[in-house]
Write a protein that holds these residues in place. Structure first.
Motif, PDB file in Angstrom:
ATOM      1  N   HIS A  45       0.840  -1.194   0.000  1.00 61.57           N
ATOM      2  CA  HIS A  45       0.000   0.000   0.000  1.00 61.57           C
ATOM      3  C   HIS A  45       0.874   1.243   0.000  1.00 61.57           C
ATOM      4  O   HIS A  45       1.823   1.345   0.773  1.00 61.57           O
ATOM      5  CB  HIS A  45      -0.914   0.003   1.229  1.00 61.57           C
ATOM      6  CG  HIS A  45      -1.846  -1.166   1.238  1.00 61.57           C
ATOM      7  ND1 HIS A  45      -3.075  -1.138   0.638  1.00 61.57           N
ATOM      8  CD2 HIS A  45      -1.708  -2.407   1.760  1.00 61.57           C
ATOM      9  CE1 HIS A  45      -3.671  -2.299   0.787  1.00 61.57           C
ATOM     10  NE2 HIS A  45      -2.859  -3.091   1.470  1.00 61.57           N
ATOM     11  N   LEU A  46       0.521   2.168  -0.857  1.00 60.30           N
ATOM     12  CA  LEU A  46       1.206   3.448  -0.934  1.00 60.30           C
ATOM     13  C   LEU A  46       0.124   4.516  -0.958  1.00 60.30           C
ATOM     14  O   LEU A  46      -0.607   4.636  -1.948  1.00 60.30           O
ATOM     15  CB  LEU A  46       2.080   3.516  -2.178  1.00 60.30           C
ATOM     16  CG  LEU A  46       2.895   4.777  -2.365  1.00 60.30           C
ATOM     17  CD1 LEU A  46       3.890   4.961  -1.231  1.00 60.30           C
ATOM     18  CD2 LEU A  46       3.634   4.736  -3.688  1.00 60.30           C
ATOM     19  N   LYS A  47       0.017   5.216   0.159  1.00 64.11           N
ATOM     20  CA  LYS A  47      -1.074   6.174   0.348  1.00 64.11           C
ATOM     21  C   LYS A  47      -2.392   5.441   0.146  1.00 64.11           C
ATOM     22  O   LYS A  47      -2.699   4.529   0.890  1.00 64.11           O
ATOM     23  CB  LYS A  47      -0.892   7.382  -0.545  1.00 64.11           C
ATOM     24  CG  LYS A  47       0.359   8.169  -0.228  1.00 64.11           C
ATOM     25  CD  LYS A  47       0.434   9.449  -0.981  1.00 64.11           C
ATOM     26  CE  LYS A  47       1.741  10.146  -0.575  1.00 64.11           C
ATOM     27  NZ  LYS A  47       1.853  11.446  -1.153  1.00 64.11           N
ATOM     28  N   GLN A  48      -3.170   5.810  -0.858  1.00 63.07           N
ATOM     29  CA  GLN A  48      -4.465   5.160  -1.064  1.00 63.07           C
ATOM     30  C   GLN A  48      -4.448   4.195  -2.240  1.00 63.07           C
ATOM     31  O   GLN A  48      -5.487   3.772  -2.722  1.00 63.07           O
ATOM     32  CB  GLN A  48      -5.553   6.215  -1.257  1.00 63.07           C
ATOM     33  CG  GLN A  48      -5.762   7.058  -0.017  1.00 63.07           C
ATOM     34  CD  GLN A  48      -6.859   8.095  -0.209  1.00 63.07           C
ATOM     35  OE1 GLN A  48      -7.278   8.367  -1.319  1.00 63.07           O
ATOM     36  NE2 GLN A  48      -7.309   8.658   0.899  1.00 63.07           N
TER      37      GLN A  48
END
Length: 100
Positions: A45-48
């Motif tokens: 996961h990267l931010k959203q």
């Protein structure tokens, strides 16, 4: 996953080399490469966003495939590109490529 004797180095761009020393044979190399793919396949996961990647691995063994570091890198690179041609997210040992 790694051992103290193993070495990871960035070759350039998106290419890395992993040197495994004193391995019992190509089955061990295949097994370790598959384990590495399993780890790298995990989405993160990267931010959203969810990021998923595919990876290709090519490997060559000393002394059966080559006797110098330069030759081993060249043959591993050939195996890497063969792996990519097979559909990415694959492991290819040079020994399998030359036999097939």
């Amino acid at each position: 996953m790694g051992r103290e004797s193993d070495l990871v180095a960035r070759i350039g761009g998106d290419e890395f080399a992993i040197l495994l020393f004193d391995v019992p044979g190509t089955d061990y190399v295949q097994q370790r490469a598959e384990q590495l793919l399993q780890i790298l396949r995990q989405p993160y996961h990267l931010k959203q966003s969810i990021i998923a990647s595919s990876f290709s691995i090519g490997a060559a063994s000393f002394p059966s495939d080559g006797r110098s570091l330069e030759e081993l890198f060249r043959l591993a690179d050939q195996a890497l590109y063969y792996s990519k041609k097979q559909g990415k997210d694959q492991v290819c040992l040079y020994e399998e490529m030359k036999d097939g």
